[in-house]
Structure formats: C-alpha cells, structure tokens
Scaffold this motif. Sequence first.
Motif, mmCIF file in Angstrom:
data_model
loop_
_atom_site.group_PDB
_atom_site.id
_atom_site.type_symbol
_atom_site.label_atom_id
_atom_site.label_comp_id
_atom_site.label_asym_id
_atom_site.label_seq_id
_atom_site.Cartn_x
_atom_site.Cartn_y
_atom_site.Cartn_z
ATOM 1 N N GLY A 1 0.788 -1.224 0.000
ATOM 2 C CA GLY A 1 0.000 0.000 0.000
ATOM 3 C C GLY A 1 0.822 1.277 0.000
ATOM 4 N N ILE A 2 0.331 2.263 -0.723
ATOM 5 C CA ILE A 2 0.890 3.617 -0.730
ATOM 6 C C ILE A 2 -0.258 4.609 -0.887
ATOM 7 C CG2 ILE A 2 3.148 3.020 -1.710
ATOM 8 C CD1 ILE A 2 1.978 4.014 -4.456
ATOM 9 N N LYS A 3 0.032 5.872 -0.627
ATOM 10 C CA LYS A 3 -0.951 6.911 -0.934
ATOM 11 C C LYS A 3 -0.994 7.181 -2.428
ATOM 12 C CE LYS A 3 0.257 11.087 0.094
ATOM 13 N NZ LYS A 3 0.509 11.638 -1.299
ATOM 14 N N GLY A 4 0.212 7.225 -3.063
ATOM 15 C CA GLY A 4 0.281 7.633 -4.461
ATOM 16 C C GLY A 4 0.343 9.149 -4.570
ATOM 17 N N PHE A 5 0.275 9.650 -5.782
ATOM 18 C CA PHE A 5 0.308 11.098 -6.011
ATOM 19 C C PHE A 5 -0.113 11.391 -7.444
ATOM 20 C CE2 PHE A 5 2.479 15.350 -6.077
ATOM 21 C CZ PHE A 5 1.791 15.879 -4.995
#
Length: 251
Positions: A117-121
């Motif tokens: 999992g990541i937030k991303g951008f």
Amino acid sequence: MEIIEGGNPQKKTRIAAVGDIHVKETDHGKWTEYFKNVGREADILILAGDLTDTGHLNEAEILKEELKACSIPIVAVLGNHDFERDQQKTIKKMLESDQIHILDGEAVVINNIGFAGIKGFGGGFGRYMLSMFGEQMFKSFVQEAVDEALKLDRALAHLESNYEEDLKKFVVMHYAPIKETIEGEPHEIWPFMGSSRLVEPINRREVEAVFHGHAHVGTLEGQTSAGVKVYNVARPILQRSHQLQHYIYEV
C-alpha cells in the motif's frame, strides 16, 4: 512486512473494498452498522484513502471507535484529505492495531494474500505526464510521484522475497495509476487525480489487482497496459452508479 495467518486456505477469500468514506466529527454512530455488515459479507476490508474528511484528529478518533464494529482484518492507506492538517503520522498511529494495517510503503500478508500500500500522487498520464524539468516546484511535484512508485516497488519486492512464489499480490492506493478509472472527471484536473508513474511496479511485479479511490466522478473498472485489473472504489461512485456500499472481490 507482517504475516497474519488464519482461515481455510482452500476457501475463497472475499475482499470488500471502499475508499473516500470521509468520516466527519459529527459521524459518531453513523458507521457502526456499516462496518458490522462488512464483517458479515467479507473476510478482509480495504479502505482506499480519505478515511477522514479534513484530516482532523477528532475525525480519526471517531473512525477508530466506529471500526471497533468491524470483525475482520482491515488494510488501509491514507488519502490527500488525511494529509490536510499535516497530522497524517498521528492519524496512522491512532488507527493502527493488530487488526488494522495502515500501509505507507509497507506490505502485509493475510490469509495467504499479499497487500502492498501507498498513498500515491498526481502528475498526469501517458505522454501528458509532467516531466522533471523547469522550476524546482515542478520537479518536487514530479519527485513525489516517483518516490511513491519506489515505495510501492519496495513493498511488492518484500512480498516476493519473503513469501511463496505463487502469492497473490494486491495493491491499495488512493491516487489512480491509470487514466481509465478517472474517466468522468473534468480533464483539467486529471494531473491531480493520479500518475502513470505508479503503474510501472504494478505491471512488472505481476500484481493481481489494484484498488484506489480519490476520483469521485470516475469509472469503477479499468486495466493497466499489462492487463492488471484496476478498481476505483471511491464510495460516491459505488453508491451513485452501482448502488453498492462496497465492492467485493473474490480470491
């Protein structure tokens, strides 16, 4: 990386996924029945960012209390709304428990299924992606997406090196890795909806599926150039277009 065993590995696992629940300070009691129902219908719950409405710690406290009604493991990432007051580290710490996994470049394995999992951008898609050129402000904007992609790659690499070769890998993020699932949003804001830079590790690491949110007027389903299924599970889309409270994916 955490490894959590449980359940019958021969039985299909039902993953419920939803994003953008935007819990407010006035939501005390609003989500209890919802989380109870998710626990009855699924084996794992994914929360794809924007857990709080304005990143206020009081909102996170309400969510923490409401999540006590959920009887299944939860895999979550934070979204841009959770970063609004620069309290994201505290929110992550508040919500995390043995049952709740807030991922930010980390991985967790539950019932023989791997989640990174990541937030991303943001940054745009395809040949219209912002490039690392010009003012430092633009370079910093692009670098954020690059850093998020690298975090995702490291998390997926951990799953590959620490578990069986046939482990099914899922990605949870808030921003979109492809433009197909933000179709419906005004084209002018697409650069702020996600970035193609996030898709490279997804294709290369042979991910089973991706769940994201963020685009409230997007499209439920798309796929990467390598054929990896991508689902925009933002709650407004599920409710408005599909009359769903959450999306169910069976493994």
